[in-house]
Design a protein around this motif. Sequence first.
Motif, PDB file in Angstrom:
ATOM      1  N   LEU A   1      23.493  70.611  31.372  1.00 51.52           N
ATOM      2  CA  LEU A   1      24.681  70.083  30.726  1.00 51.52           C
ATOM      3  C   LEU A   1      24.226  69.123  29.638  1.00 51.52           C
ATOM      4  N   PRO A   2      24.547  69.385  28.369  1.00 46.60           N
ATOM      5  CA  PRO A   2      24.126  68.456  27.320  1.00 46.60           C
ATOM      6  C   PRO A   2      25.074  67.265  27.234  1.00 46.60           C
ATOM      7  N   VAL A   3      24.483  66.079  27.260  1.00 44.87           N
ATOM      8  CA  VAL A   3      25.250  64.835  27.135  1.00 44.87           C
ATOM      9  C   VAL A   3      24.630  64.050  25.983  1.00 44.87           C
ATOM     10  N   THR A   4      25.341  63.961  24.881  1.00 47.97           N
ATOM     11  CA  THR A   4      24.818  63.336  23.674  1.00 47.97           C
ATOM     12  C   THR A   4      25.413  61.934  23.530  1.00 47.97           C
ATOM     13  N   ILE A   5      24.540  60.953  23.264  1.00 46.84           N
ATOM     14  CA  ILE A   5      24.988  59.583  23.047  1.00 46.84           C
ATOM     15  C   ILE A   5      24.787  59.241  21.571  1.00 46.84           C
ATOM     16  N   GLY A   6      25.913  58.924  20.887  1.00 43.71           N
ATOM     17  CA  GLY A   6      25.838  58.592  19.458  1.00 43.71           C
ATOM     18  C   GLY A   6      25.422  57.167  19.269  1.00 43.71           C
TER      19      GLY A   6
ATOM     20  N   VAL B   1      31.392  71.687  30.067  1.00 47.52           N
ATOM     21  CA  VAL B   1      30.192  72.343  29.547  1.00 47.52           C
ATOM     22  C   VAL B   1      29.410  71.484  28.568  1.00 47.52           C
ATOM     23  N   GLY B   2      29.992  70.391  28.151  1.00 45.77           N
ATOM     24  CA  GLY B   2      29.278  69.526  27.213  1.00 45.77           C
ATOM     25  C   GLY B   2      30.008  68.207  27.071  1.00 45.77           C
ATOM     26  N   VAL B   3      29.257  67.167  26.742  1.00 44.72           N
ATOM     27  CA  VAL B   3      29.830  65.822  26.638  1.00 44.72           C
ATOM     28  C   VAL B   3      29.146  65.104  25.485  1.00 44.72           C
ATOM     29  N   ASP B   4      29.925  64.346  24.720  1.00 46.40           N
ATOM     30  CA  ASP B   4      29.300  63.326  23.913  1.00 46.40           C
ATOM     31  C   ASP B   4      30.100  62.036  24.006  1.00 46.40           C
ATOM     32  N   LEU B   5      29.397  60.928  23.846  1.00 44.81           N
ATOM     33  CA  LEU B   5      30.023  59.603  23.831  1.00 44.81           C
ATOM     34  C   LEU B   5      29.459  58.876  22.621  1.00 44.81           C
TER      35      LEU B   5
END
Lengths: 318, 318, 318, 318, 318, 318
Positions: A123-128, A279-283
């Motif tokens: 699961l891709p979790v991207t932190i900006g 299926v995917g997350v970004d914060l």
Amino acid sequence: MTNNYDTGRLNLPFVGISTFGKRPYVEDWSSLDADVAILGAPFDAGTQWRSGARFGPRAVREASTLFSFGHAGAYDHEDDATYLPETVRIVDMGDADIIHTDTEGSHANIEAGVRAALAAGALPVTIGGDHSVNIPCIRAFDGQGDIHILQIDAHLDFVDERHGVRHGHGNPMRRAVEQPCVTGLTQVGIRNVSSTAKEGYADARAMGSDILSVRQARALGPQGVIDRIPTGARLYITIDIDAFCPSIAPGTGTPSHGGFLYYHVLEMLQAAARRHEVVGVDLVEVAPDYDPTGSTAILAAQVLMNLLGFVFHARSRG
Amino acid sequence: MTNNYDTGRLNLPFVGISTFGKRPYVEDWSSLDADVAILGAPFDAGTQWRSGARFGPRAVREASTLFSFGHAGAYDHEDDATYLPETVRIVDMGDADIIHTDTEGSHANIEAGVRAALAAGALPVTIGGDHSVNIPCIRAFDGQGDIHILQIDAHLDFVDERHGVRHGHGNPMRRAVEQPCVTGLTQVGIRNVSSTAKEGYADARAMGSDILSVRQARALGPQGVIDRIPTGARLYITIDIDAFCPSIAPGTGTPSHGGFLYYHVLEMLQAAARRHEVVGVDLVEVAPDYDPTGSTAILAAQVLMNLLGFVFHARSRG
Amino acid sequence: MTNNYDTGRLNLPFVGISTFGKRPYVEDWSSLDADVAILGAPFDAGTQWRSGARFGPRAVREASTLFSFGHAGAYDHEDDATYLPETVRIVDMGDADIIHTDTEGSHANIEAGVRAALAAGALPVTIGGDHSVNIPCIRAFDGQGDIHILQIDAHLDFVDERHGVRHGHGNPMRRAVEQPCVTGLTQVGIRNVSSTAKEGYADARAMGSDILSVRQARALGPQGVIDRIPTGARLYITIDIDAFCPSIAPGTGTPSHGGFLYYHVLEMLQAAARRHEVVGVDLVEVAPDYDPTGSTAILAAQVLMNLLGFVFHARSRG
Amino acid sequence: MTNNYDTGRLNLPFVGISTFGKRPYVEDWSSLDADVAILGAPFDAGTQWRSGARFGPRAVREASTLFSFGHAGAYDHEDDATYLPETVRIVDMGDADIIHTDTEGSHANIEAGVRAALAAGALPVTIGGDHSVNIPCIRAFDGQGDIHILQIDAHLDFVDERHGVRHGHGNPMRRAVEQPCVTGLTQVGIRNVSSTAKEGYADARAMGSDILSVRQARALGPQGVIDRIPTGARLYITIDIDAFCPSIAPGTGTPSHGGFLYYHVLEMLQAAARRHEVVGVDLVEVAPDYDPTGSTAILAAQVLMNLLGFVFHARSRG
Amino acid sequence: MTNNYDTGRLNLPFVGISTFGKRPYVEDWSSLDADVAILGAPFDAGTQWRSGARFGPRAVREASTLFSFGHAGAYDHEDDATYLPETVRIVDMGDADIIHTDTEGSHANIEAGVRAALAAGALPVTIGGDHSVNIPCIRAFDGQGDIHILQIDAHLDFVDERHGVRHGHGNPMRRAVEQPCVTGLTQVGIRNVSSTAKEGYADARAMGSDILSVRQARALGPQGVIDRIPTGARLYITIDIDAFCPSIAPGTGTPSHGGFLYYHVLEMLQAAARRHEVVGVDLVEVAPDYDPTGSTAILAAQVLMNLLGFVFHARSRG
Amino acid sequence: MTNNYDTGRLNLPFVGISTFGKRPYVEDWSSLDADVAILGAPFDAGTQWRSGARFGPRAVREASTLFSFGHAGAYDHEDDATYLPETVRIVDMGDADIIHTDTEGSHANIEAGVRAALAAGALPVTIGGDHSVNIPCIRAFDGQGDIHILQIDAHLDFVDERHGVRHGHGNPMRRAVEQPCVTGLTQVGIRNVSSTAKEGYADARAMGSDILSVRQARALGPQGVIDRIPTGARLYITIDIDAFCPSIAPGTGTPSHGGFLYYHVLEMLQAAARRHEVVGVDLVEVAPDYDPTGSTAILAAQVLMNLLGFVFHARSRG
């Protein structure tokens, strides 16, 4: 299940290298083997007011160590559940390479990171990073099946093009709906004046977006909001920290009063994870220079930890 | 000469709109009529570590109001001179328009501002923004006669190209020497490791640059440093606030210990103004988010006010 | 209606001189020609605990630039309304002159500013400064017809005289009811111990004041609070930023826990603007030194922008 | 001589009530019996830029606890001397009562405090507050014999009257020379533009003042500066913390770059205490809101502790 | 020699996981294979005033990424030398495990870390934490041959026992001289009052310590100070960041004015590295909560990077 | 009843020595004669993440001066009651002596302070310091009759022993139930992951604890929560400031989102004081270094002042 106090280190939160949750750092993206892959995307050249979100990944990682007590999972007495047991393998991919003055090049590197996570089945979790980093995150889902985007945000971010700008932090949702794999948007928390003009709202609705303000979402209740998402949709969740009230999330570029308090969002995420495959997350948009108390970074880490807990708790129950 | 206390307002520093020195704001650049034209260049996408210099122009303007006591000029008892009498007409042009994610477009707008000042016969003084804004400032001097650049800075900023980047804040001096009008560089304050590698130093020297560290400059003394500049050269002065010691200039993106104290720089500027025609100035890299006490912005304003005083004092003496 | 992106500047919030909302600065008060006139009143010698409100006008102006996106008005999707179209002419008068150690002289200069706005037919909006600046604001309404004051505040500010002090920030409402034009007070948000003793409450009620705590106001609801104001009253609204909860308004001299959250106040203001003619406004006690995240100044700007939007939206509907 | 570790408390600096040096608090000024009497003068309505010096006394007291290790006196290995043995009795009088909006009343209360200390035969040490508190301090010396004032400051503070203001923080030295007991001024550290115009310098010199800039004082050396004070003069020392470089004293209202470093001032004070009877002291303009690291308050406390040590060391040697 | 820009990542300082200098993290201390081993010792229960040094290792690591530009070594134009080429292998061991309320247990874990580094033949570099962490660092040298300690510090730290405390941050040098392997101390920068009383100085001198104040060290010059160390001594260097002036190192528990500026210490370290074998290093007392600008952490990282450069430059020259 | 304005000092909050509420400081604990005795317990070596609570007592005292207006008691218009009239005698005992590196010794000194208060018949109110200071507070109640503990906190603090630690800030409630005098616990506000693992919750419930989350407590209402406490129980109230939402209490070591807002806690305390005898209080974990706006310390002072008002109002009514 055991803890690691008796045999190993006490490992207090302030001790040790700041990877996300003190989980392993995997520098070689071709060898990822995990359920969750955390990716930092420290890009902030897309901001229109205060910058500084480039230090967001480091701040969220540092704050996440508060939630790394060495128990075998995190016991929540309200839910009587133990979230994120050791069987859920989380790794930290480090950051995508950023090239100053080069938006396209930086975005391409972020896209490569998300693609690597997806290729590994994580699961891709991207932190900006600012919200423009959502653009390459969504691009990476090309060919991965249809997705519906749940956006929790103060701003609509639906500007098409202005002065030639198409990849700033006011554009990502407009860019998202252009992707074939994106079947719809649910945009929650939208309020006050922002970079999106009246036409943008009309465009968004015309392209199938469901737009809810904070007051509208509160009136519906967390479950009521989630019930509006099409049944069976595979969810990509993008959380702009400015969706929250500046009282708990001052550390962001464009704070907007009247935002969500903690449980509003937590309960929407819990409801979403129960009903949908995530299926995917970004914060995005944590800017630690405006967060002297650290509470914004702690909020981001706490929300991500809980969301991951909900997702894998739901998966474990089938 | 009179002051304006008796007939007008007391006009304490904390009162009033923050233009530079509370001087008039001239929005229409085609109608400039002044000796000095202040231009804000709030661009910081060229930074390689901490950003935030986009708020530099506002912070320096705010700090400059401290130096706007309503006397008829600023009396300095050490020099027994009254600097910046009312006959020196200073105006604030406001800021060049910045387009996020677009370095070239933003730089073009800055160049247009400097060109407008030059066209009006005013001394252009640009407040950054990161040091990349020097690139369009120098471009604007094309066709204005030869200039020698006096750079006061911690970093050489002489990177040619890396990963395709040619217009970030590590590149301006390399870009400058490519301009036909630039006849030489004097680079003072250079110290410690930075983005310029060994080859950059060799290149700079090969292209005629005179590089001095803080300790070397201190050993020469302020006059000794200025004596190395070719006689008769028309000077463009670019001051990166990180040339100063972080003790007085912490509010910058890439602070470097071992920098200049106040009088070191002040006396170099005074010596330069006495011996050379100063045709342009920029002061860059003030990042107020890292300046909680305000002392960096005050330093920037104090240095600019004094430099302008020296320049016009020299002009008045012919 | 058009925007000014295509033909002019992008004009991002961080770019440009900080007047209120980047609106024109009118230095000559005899030539005012506007619907709204913003006046800074940077006086804080009336404070009884933390000072620093003298920098309130500058901080609110700076924050207000966040709300200056170049759209033709601000579209609110919840109300489906476009507030503050270009036909509403807002100007910034700059600041009243302040004379340190001289309360009366400073107050007189503030009064002159409000009188100038009224003489020009503009709605005067004064940004403090401490709450004592309300005293000259109200004085300026002498001869302008009857007004009812809606005070949104944590503190009653109804001290008559103590140790000879009659014009500090604990006295304004007592001074107001002494003015012939003031027909009544509605005091909302009052809570906790403050400089007003028990006798002050009795005095206020005896003089016709309606006092409501935060909990009482919440129980009534925003519309219920406004319904208690006499029908047809012309309203002067004075907002002490400490009416708000310190969670969103920490940047003030005497914060008091248990205050209003954002929508509580926003909805009272919207209800008031719908039912009453609003003839004057002040917003006081923003002290940016206690606002490291900027959220207090942003709140102040956001509240003022929305209030102005509500007032002129109501006027446009007749 | 003994310490109090073995029999009593460890008394670490962070423990206990913050009186000056954790010395006894004497609330009843008619019963003072001490060698040194510390008086807080938390008045800041005389400031012309940043306020906040009202919290100076509390901040300096808090910082002074760092120097309260329970040794029997403070051993200095460089001087091989033990300063401030227990035989030097220091007490804290608390603060003079301040009346907001009332400069005269507040000043009168400060004067009463200094008079009480003098009446008890104690050395009065006043902690400001802004520099206007020096006015009542000097007034209190009426009838106490002649004094010479050694002012260590960035600003001349010699404005007579402007817009009617005669008792702000730009006026104290002008007020001082009007007192019959003041026989002369030595003004050290004066630099840059300030509220005093050219005429003020001429007036000061005409009235017998000796004005030295930081660079002039450094050239003379500490002893050389003190040698210019008339032999035998009884000294009143007034220290504006902005005499110091903003690098170590950022926490003040009107910082001015180019100030003294620590030893410059320390050695002038040591030389002065050796040659002159010191009859009164004030230290002003510490504004803790601009001192996030605490270093300004620590500097103030460290300077005062050392100055007191020098004074009583000299007295003990006759 | 090559750089890694062309083939790999740009790797700007704000990108990536914060290990020291972005060097590899080696979690398994039994498999260390390096020239330098960085160990965090985040223990601060030994502090006597402000705590917070527990976050020192993380802050120094974060700051050290500023010095990780991807050049093949760091070119210094003043020395015309390239320091720390890739042949110098630096690794980050992470942190020693800390057990709250348990000083002995925590110290034992730190000792184990230093012993592991020594066993691997690496130079141990420990980042505190408070100065008490020096106690286990020195203990680890038992059996490693004789060492002389060069302490750069504001405080003597030579208290034997007080109220039973023997392992706080006022005790380490007293503990050190009790170790058979420690043959002498050079204590530089010592000034002002501290927790060590007069007897402590006498004890230290009796046990062979050479004590120098900042002014004494400045008079001798950097080389003169180092010349006092016995020829041929193997050096352990302990740097308390409070040896530096609070102007550049405010972020520490017990700042003391009058400290060293940057080059004073840099040149002592360079001279020491040229003349002596450096066998161990610690740098302590960085407390980031008092370092809002980051300059203290940057100083610490810059000093360590340079010291390592000097040490291995000397080694490479044999 | 009278006030003291007319005859004495105005005594503004920023004036005077910071004892709790500016009440008398009683250094000799054997001569206590008061209704309430405030004790500082500045111990923070028990913390597991951010330290700094050692400065909690000073920060709360400083903030408490805001509530010291010289009225004869504090009039609350909502309750139409005057709290804390002069007949309620409050004194400040100063701080318990703390010995760094020695938890047991420090705790013993705290216990001695609470015992002294109890011996004098005063209500002991202890200000932490970290939550481990509750351990000696409860020990002091041995022999004073049975007590029930009402804990308002984010964390259960019920760890028995881990790595040998039994007296850190994760252990106090476990230590409390071991005391014979403790008959039960009501633990309110407990949420999120913390140092207590699942077994701790089971243990707590097995030992008779009633555990309520914030959402559970909100659902019950303040009165509903208090109704669960056994009738007639004598209450000891321990308030960890992190029970509150970080929006109003960011200044604490381990903030946890989702906490109580102000009235939630205020109304529980009012209900508890009405129904139960309150025999002891502590308020812990205020860490001012993380409280740049001061709102956490103000909250702590405001809560304590109100709680004391409620307790003595109830006592006065019998």
